[in-house]
Design an enzyme around this catalytic site. Structure first.
Site, PDB file in Angstrom:
ATOM      1  N   HIS A   1       0.977  -1.184   0.134  1.00 20.59           N
ATOM      2  CA  HIS A   1      -0.062  -0.143  -0.120  1.00 20.59           C
ATOM      3  C   HIS A   1       0.305   1.530   0.114  1.00 20.59           C
ATOM      4  CE1 HIS A   1      -3.532   2.360   0.617  1.00 20.59           C
ATOM      5  NE2 HIS A   1      -2.909   3.489   1.540  1.00 20.59           N
ATOM      6  N   GLU A   2       1.432   1.438   0.798  1.00 25.43           N
ATOM      7  CA  GLU A   2       2.236   2.736   0.648  1.00 25.43           C
ATOM      8  C   GLU A   2       3.519   2.754  -0.566  1.00 25.43           C
ATOM      9  OE1 GLU A   2       1.110   4.701   2.586  1.00 25.43           O
ATOM     10  OE2 GLU A   2       0.281   3.239   4.017  1.00 25.43           O
TER      11      GLU A   2
ATOM     12  N   HIS B   1       1.774   4.322  -2.875  1.00 24.40           N
ATOM     13  CA  HIS B   1       2.322   5.560  -2.564  1.00 24.40           C
ATOM     14  C   HIS B   1       3.448   6.706  -3.173  1.00 24.40           C
ATOM     15  CE1 HIS B   1      -1.833   6.697  -0.434  1.00 24.40           C
ATOM     16  NE2 HIS B   1      -1.546   6.121   0.359  1.00 24.40           N
TER      17      HIS B   1
ATOM     18  N   GLU C   1      -4.527   7.740  -2.757  1.00 26.73           N
ATOM     19  CA  GLU C   1      -5.080   6.510  -2.410  1.00 26.73           C
ATOM     20  C   GLU C   1      -5.796   5.441  -3.658  1.00 26.73           C
ATOM     21  OE1 GLU C   1      -4.882   6.420   0.527  1.00 26.73           O
ATOM     22  OE2 GLU C   1      -5.893   4.377   1.407  1.00 26.73           O
TER      23      GLU C   1
HETATM   24 ZN    ZN Z   1      -2.711   5.564   1.637  1.00 29.09          ZN
END
Ligand code: ZN
Length: 512
Positions: A276-277, A280, A306
């Site tokens: 997830h990160e 980003h 996101e």
């Molecule tokens: Zn996030």
């Protein structure tokens, strides 16, 4: 050289604006680095010192943003931007737009309020850490009440149409309003409830025990970094560390830092946290040279940001094709724990749908219900319909109504997220917007790369990253979210893609 009283050439004005924009970019990214340090490295007694530093920095940024010289420059350049097309490039027009937006917002906020908010949130975040660890709402209550009060004052100064909450939403997702999000979220709630019903009616139960064996954290850490490497994360332009709450902080395109948290009895937590990160971080590492170190030299909005993290975490990372490649490699690291485990079994385990207390650990289907709950509570809080003291009970009551579970303590309830301690009200809705955009982008990638799934099954993720780099990452903030999504996918944001994606996927997971 221009004499006193004559207008400098447009090029000089643009150069001056770019210089001011670059300086503000630097100051903002110094703040991100201070924030990263506070959450990862800083000793406990540094709290009030860091609070002072952040407050001073916020004051300096505010002064720069509101300087009369910048106001003059923007006034002239806005006139040029509003004039005949073609006098400004798309990039310059976007820098004028973003600098104007930041300037307009800043002039409406008194410097004292900005400093007080920076101090309150820096201290609030530290208090939250302890309060959450000890599940002590009373410890956090006053800090939160102070922050809510300051944010209410921010909304009044900034101004809004409709509800005060709109002033806060707009900071993270330009143009978003409760009037626009409300109906869209209501529809998503209805679609989610229908899907949850089908999942329940399938009668299928999924055994998740394979994920809860003992997985030593050092090996998890190494595997997480391996996966980040597959995704294309540049370790010479970033790093990963541990923190209480995973996040991504950038100090510039060449230094993008992410964090994760480890649990030796829960394999997905660190793994999907890293993916997830990492999503980003890929966005920030992929910002194009043309917009580097400027007001548009980062992700355009939190919703689009996101979409990148959710696409990598869910569409790639929780997909069947990815685990055809990744499971044998994971089993190489954890041979005992994964002996004889089939891809099918593992894939079902990481996609089990079950209402839980914690948002960041929620499955893809129930996740949005967590966001809709926060959206509703924040909206009521800023409309003055509920007070800070109502929050713990209201939280538990709505969790029971929406998700059918009641948190046993505030640590797993109202205290679970760091956002409010940072003053981030109006931020949560961007998570669901990210899911909506992410599903639409994933569908477009599938159309443009017909063998997308076969590539993923071979561990080849480069074409997906290249697609995102060109259409989403490189332009930075050149185009506003709606236009960016339309340019990338051929149509404006359309929530049907998320419902379609979830229905298809979970029909396969649960066999209905
Ligand atoms: Zn996030």
């Amino acid at each position: 050289m221009a004499s006193v009283g004559t207008l400098p050439a447009l090029d000089e004005e643009l150069a001056a604006l770019r210089a001011a924009s670059a300086e503000l970019y630097d100051l903002g990214h110094i703040g991100e680095l201070l924030g990263w340090d506070q959450e990862t490295m800083m000793p406990a007694k540094g709290v009030s010192w860091r609070g002072n530093q952040q407050a001073t920095l916020s004051g300096v940024i505010h002064e720069r943003l509101t300087s009369p010289r910048l106001a003059d420059l923007l006034k002239r350049l806005r006139e040029v931007a509003a004039g005949p097309a073609g006098r400004l490039s798309a990039v310059d027009r976007a820098i004028v737009r973003e600098m104007s937006r930041a300037h307009d917002r800043a002039v409406k906020l008194p410097n004292a309020l900005v400093k007080e908010l920076a101090q309150a949130t820096s201290e609030g975040a530290a208090i939250w850490q302890t309060a959450r660890a000890q599940s002590d709402w009373g410890m956090f209550r006053d800090a939160l009440a102070r922050i809510v009060d300051l944010k209410r004052r921010v909304a009044e100064h900034v101004g809004y149409a409709g509800e005060p909450y709109n002033a806060l939403l707009d900071e993270y997702e330009p143009g978003a309003t409760v009037e626009q999000l409300g109906p869209m979220f209501d529809r998503l709630r209805a679609d989610t409830v229908t899907l949850l019903g089908k999942i329940r009616d399938s009668g299928r139960t999924i055994d998740r025990s394979v994920l809860e064996a003992h997985y030593p954290v050092d090996d998890q850490w190494r595997f997480g970094e391996t996966v980040l490497g597959w995704m294309g994360f540049d370790f010479e332009a970033g790093r990963q560390d541990r923190s209480t709450h995973p996040f991504c902080a950038s100090s510039g395109v060449g230094d993008v830092r992410i964090t994760t948290r480890l649990n030796d009895r829960d394999l997905p937590q660190a793994l999907f946290g890293s993916m997830h990160e990492g999503g980003h971080a890929l966005y920030e590492q992929g910002i194009g040279q043309a917009v580097h170190r400027s007001a548009i030299g980062g992700g355009v909005s939190l919703g689009v940001h996101e979409s990148q993290s959710r696409l990598w975490e869910n569409c790639v990372g929780r997909g069947h094709h990815f685990w055809r490649f990744a499971l044998p490699r994971l089993a190489g690291v954890f041979p005992e724990q994964l002996r004889g485990v089939e891809v099918e079994t593992f894939w079902r385990a990481i996609n089990r749908v079950e209402p839980t207390f914690i948002r960041v650990e929620a499955d893809e289907v129930t996740y949005n219900l967590h966001i809709l709950l926060r959206f509703e509570i924040e909206r009521a809080l800023f409309a003055g319909q509920v007070s800070v003291d109502d929050l713990p009970a209201l939280w538990n009551e709505r969790m029971q109504q929406v998700l059918g579970v009641t948190p046993p303590d505030d640590r797993r309830g109202v205290l679970q997220d760091i956002h409010w301690s940072f003053g981030l009200f109006g931020y949560f809705p961007t998570y669901t917007l990210g899911n909506l955009y992410g599903a639409q982008l994933w569908a477009a990638i599938g159309r443009d790369i017909p063998d997308r799934d076969e590539q993923v099954a071979r561990g080849e993720l480069g074409a997906i990253l290249a697609w995102l780099r060109q259409r989403i990452h490189a332009p930075g903030g050149t185009y506003l979210p709606n236009e960016l999504i339309e340019r990338a996918t051929g149509e404006p944001p359309n929530p049907c893609y998320l419902t379609e994606y979830l229905n298809q996927k979970y029909a396969a997971v649960y066999g209905f």
